[in-house]
Design a protein around this motif. Structure first.
Motif, mmCIF file in Angstrom:
data_model
loop_
_atom_site.group_PDB
_atom_site.id
_atom_site.type_symbol
_atom_site.label_atom_id
_atom_site.label_comp_id
_atom_site.label_asym_id
_atom_site.label_seq_id
_atom_site.Cartn_x
_atom_site.Cartn_y
_atom_site.Cartn_z
ATOM 1 N N SER A 97 -7.488 -1.319 2.110
ATOM 2 C CA SER A 97 -6.672 -0.898 0.977
ATOM 3 C C SER A 97 -5.678 0.187 1.389
ATOM 4 O O SER A 97 -4.498 0.145 1.017
ATOM 5 C CB SER A 97 -7.565 -0.394 -0.147
ATOM 6 N N GLN A 98 -6.147 1.158 2.177
ATOM 7 C CA GLN A 98 -5.249 2.215 2.653
ATOM 8 C C GLN A 98 -4.147 1.642 3.535
ATOM 9 O O GLN A 98 -2.979 2.030 3.417
ATOM 10 C CB GLN A 98 -6.043 3.272 3.424
ATOM 11 N N ASP A 100 -2.985 -1.424 3.467
ATOM 12 C CA ASP A 100 -2.088 -2.198 2.605
ATOM 13 C C ASP A 100 -1.130 -1.280 1.844
ATOM 14 O O ASP A 100 0.067 -1.568 1.729
ATOM 15 C CB ASP A 100 -2.873 -3.057 1.619
ATOM 16 N N CYS A 101 -1.652 -0.161 1.320
ATOM 17 C CA CYS A 101 -0.800 0.797 0.606
ATOM 18 C C CYS A 101 0.260 1.368 1.533
ATOM 19 O O CYS A 101 1.431 1.479 1.157
ATOM 20 C CB CYS A 101 -1.633 1.930 0.012
ATOM 21 N N LYS A 102 -0.139 1.720 2.746
ATOM 22 C CA LYS A 102 0.821 2.270 3.711
ATOM 23 C C LYS A 102 1.902 1.243 4.037
ATOM 24 O O LYS A 102 3.086 1.591 4.114
ATOM 25 C CB LYS A 102 0.109 2.702 4.988
ATOM 26 N N LEU A 105 4.267 1.011 0.999
ATOM 27 C CA LEU A 105 5.108 2.201 0.903
ATOM 28 C C LEU A 105 6.146 2.253 2.020
ATOM 29 O O LEU A 105 7.302 2.622 1.789
ATOM 30 C CB LEU A 105 4.238 3.457 0.914
ATOM 31 N N TYR A 130 7.042 9.079 -1.402
ATOM 32 C CA TYR A 130 6.366 8.805 -0.120
ATOM 33 C C TYR A 130 7.131 9.445 1.031
ATOM 34 O O TYR A 130 6.537 10.074 1.913
ATOM 35 C CB TYR A 130 6.244 7.293 0.089
#
Length: 165
Positions: A97-98, A100-102, A105, A130
Protein backbone atom coordinates in the motif's frame (compact mmCIF):
# COMPACT_ATOMS: atom_id res chain seq x y z
CA UNK A 1 -42.26 -13.83 0.39
CA UNK A 2 -41.49 -17.40 1.39
CA UNK A 3 -38.18 -18.75 2.61
CA UNK A 4 -36.72 -21.58 0.57
CA UNK A 5 -35.81 -24.52 2.75
CA UNK A 6 -32.38 -26.12 2.56
CA UNK A 7 -33.99 -29.30 1.22
CA UNK A 8 -35.32 -27.46 -1.86
CA UNK A 9 -31.92 -26.05 -2.81
CA UNK A 10 -29.46 -27.73 -5.15
CA UNK A 11 -27.31 -30.28 -3.35
CA UNK A 12 -23.75 -29.14 -2.66
CA UNK A 13 -21.21 -30.08 -5.32
CA UNK A 14 -18.51 -31.02 -2.79
CA UNK A 15 -17.94 -31.15 0.99
CA UNK A 16 -16.30 -27.75 0.81
CA UNK A 17 -19.39 -26.12 -0.65
CA UNK A 18 -21.59 -27.60 2.08
CA UNK A 19 -19.35 -26.11 4.76
CA UNK A 20 -21.60 -24.26 7.25
CA UNK A 21 -18.97 -21.50 7.49
CA UNK A 22 -19.56 -20.68 3.84
CA UNK A 23 -22.77 -18.75 4.48
CA UNK A 24 -21.53 -17.19 7.71
CA UNK A 25 -18.25 -15.88 6.29
CA UNK A 26 -19.27 -14.95 2.76
CA UNK A 27 -17.00 -17.59 1.21
CA UNK A 28 -13.90 -16.32 3.03
CA UNK A 29 -13.19 -19.71 4.66
CA UNK A 30 -15.35 -21.91 2.52
CA UNK A 31 -13.27 -22.81 -0.52
CA UNK A 32 -10.60 -25.12 0.84
CA UNK A 33 -11.08 -28.18 -1.32
CA UNK A 34 -8.86 -28.67 -4.35
CA UNK A 35 -11.82 -28.78 -6.72
CA UNK A 36 -13.27 -25.43 -5.63
CA UNK A 37 -10.00 -23.58 -5.33
CA UNK A 38 -8.66 -24.59 -8.74
CA UNK A 39 -11.81 -23.88 -10.74
CA UNK A 40 -11.35 -20.77 -12.89
CA UNK A 41 -14.91 -19.65 -12.16
CA UNK A 42 -15.13 -16.46 -10.13
CA UNK A 43 -18.00 -18.06 -8.22
CA UNK A 44 -15.77 -20.70 -6.64
CA UNK A 45 -12.17 -19.52 -6.76
CA UNK A 46 -11.00 -17.44 -3.80
CA UNK A 47 -9.00 -15.10 -6.08
CA UNK A 48 -6.27 -14.57 -3.48
CA UNK A 49 -8.72 -13.70 -0.72
CA UNK A 50 -9.08 -15.75 2.43
CA UNK A 51 -7.49 -19.11 3.02
CA UNK A 52 -5.63 -20.85 0.25
CA UNK A 53 -4.35 -24.39 -0.12
CA UNK A 54 -1.36 -22.93 -1.95
CA UNK A 55 -0.07 -21.62 1.40
CA UNK A 56 -0.31 -25.01 3.10
CA UNK A 57 2.58 -27.46 3.58
CA UNK A 58 1.15 -30.92 2.92
CA UNK A 59 4.48 -32.57 3.78
CA UNK A 60 3.68 -31.88 7.44
CA UNK A 61 0.93 -33.85 9.17
CA UNK A 62 -1.62 -31.48 10.77
CA UNK A 63 -1.56 -33.39 14.06
CA UNK A 64 2.25 -32.99 14.26
CA UNK A 65 2.53 -29.24 13.65
CA UNK A 66 -0.69 -27.55 12.57
CA UNK A 67 0.90 -24.11 12.22
CA UNK A 68 3.55 -25.44 9.82
CA UNK A 69 0.90 -27.49 8.00
CA UNK A 70 -1.39 -24.50 7.45
CA UNK A 71 1.28 -21.80 6.81
CA UNK A 72 4.47 -23.61 5.79
CA UNK A 73 4.47 -22.84 2.07
CA UNK A 74 3.53 -19.20 2.67
CA UNK A 75 6.40 -18.81 5.15
CA UNK A 76 8.81 -20.45 2.69
CA UNK A 77 7.68 -18.14 -0.13
CA UNK A 78 7.63 -15.00 2.06
CA UNK A 79 10.82 -14.78 4.12
CA UNK A 80 11.19 -11.96 6.63
CA UNK A 81 12.72 -9.00 4.76
CA UNK A 82 15.74 -7.29 6.28
CA UNK A 83 14.73 -4.36 8.42
CA UNK A 84 11.61 -6.09 9.77
CA UNK A 85 11.39 -8.07 13.02
CA UNK A 86 8.53 -10.19 11.65
CA UNK A 87 6.54 -10.57 8.45
CA UNK A 88 2.95 -11.52 7.75
CA UNK A 89 0.26 -10.89 5.17
CA UNK A 90 -0.82 -7.66 6.90
CA UNK A 91 2.72 -6.24 6.79
CA UNK A 92 2.98 -7.32 3.17
CA UNK A 93 -0.24 -5.43 2.38
CA UNK A 94 0.96 -2.39 4.35
CA UNK A 95 4.25 -2.21 2.45
CA UNK A 96 2.49 -2.73 -0.89
CA UNK A 97 0.00 0.00 0.00
CA UNK A 98 2.82 2.41 0.85
CA UNK A 99 4.61 1.60 -2.40
CA UNK A 100 1.39 2.08 -4.37
CA UNK A 101 0.76 5.45 -2.68
CA UNK A 102 4.31 6.58 -3.44
CA UNK A 103 3.89 5.55 -7.09
CA UNK A 104 0.59 7.43 -7.40
CA UNK A 105 2.03 10.55 -5.75
CA UNK A 106 5.20 10.44 -7.85
CA UNK A 107 3.12 10.10 -11.02
CA UNK A 108 0.99 13.08 -9.95
CA UNK A 109 4.12 15.12 -9.25
CA UNK A 110 5.53 14.20 -12.67
CA UNK A 111 2.17 15.00 -14.31
CA UNK A 112 2.21 18.41 -12.58
CA UNK A 113 5.65 19.19 -14.03
CA UNK A 114 4.83 17.97 -17.54
CA UNK A 115 1.28 19.20 -18.12
CA UNK A 116 -0.34 21.00 -15.20
CA UNK A 117 -3.41 21.92 -17.28
CA UNK A 118 -4.49 18.28 -17.64
CA UNK A 119 -4.84 17.58 -13.92
CA UNK A 120 -7.73 18.49 -11.67
CA UNK A 121 -7.49 21.00 -8.83
CA UNK A 122 -7.59 18.16 -6.29
CA UNK A 123 -4.74 16.32 -8.02
CA UNK A 124 -2.76 19.55 -8.17
CA UNK A 125 -3.21 20.14 -4.43
CA UNK A 126 -2.11 16.59 -3.62
CA UNK A 127 0.91 16.82 -5.94
CA UNK A 128 1.99 20.16 -4.46
CA UNK A 129 1.55 18.87 -0.91
CA UNK A 130 3.64 15.78 -1.72
CA UNK A 131 6.30 17.89 -3.42
CA UNK A 132 6.52 20.18 -0.38
CA UNK A 133 6.74 17.23 2.02
CA UNK A 134 9.53 15.62 -0.01
CA UNK A 135 11.70 18.76 -0.25
CA UNK A 136 14.07 17.79 2.56
CA UNK A 137 16.54 20.61 1.97
CA UNK A 138 13.83 23.24 2.33
CA UNK A 139 12.34 21.49 5.37
CA UNK A 140 15.74 21.24 7.09
CA UNK A 141 16.50 24.89 6.32
CA UNK A 142 13.15 26.03 7.75
CA UNK A 143 13.61 24.07 10.96
CA UNK A 144 10.74 24.43 13.42
CA UNK A 145 9.70 27.93 12.29
CA UNK A 146 6.48 26.59 10.75
CA UNK A 147 5.55 24.87 14.00
CA UNK A 148 6.15 27.86 16.30
CA UNK A 149 2.50 29.08 16.27
CA UNK A 150 1.34 25.59 17.22
CA UNK A 151 3.97 25.31 19.96
CA UNK A 152 2.89 28.70 21.33
CA UNK A 153 -0.72 27.50 21.46
CA UNK A 154 0.43 24.43 23.39
CA UNK A 155 2.31 26.64 25.85
CA UNK A 156 -0.77 28.86 26.33
CA UNK A 157 -2.99 25.83 26.90
CA UNK A 158 -0.54 24.40 29.45
CA UNK A 159 -0.32 27.74 31.31
CA UNK A 160 -4.10 28.26 31.41
CA UNK A 161 -4.72 24.81 32.87
CA UNK A 162 -2.12 25.23 35.59
CA UNK A 163 0.18 22.50 36.81
CA UNK A 164 -1.06 18.91 36.84
CA UNK A 165 -1.24 17.09 40.11
Amino acid sequence: MTMTSQANRDPPKCPCCSNPWQAATADFFAKLCVECETKPSTETANNGVGLSRANMDFDVHPSEDFFQYSNGTWMKNNPIPSGYPSWNSFMSLRVKSQEDCKTILSELEHKLKEDSKSISDEEKKVALFYKAAMDQEKLEAAGVVGMLPLLELCDEAAESNGPRE
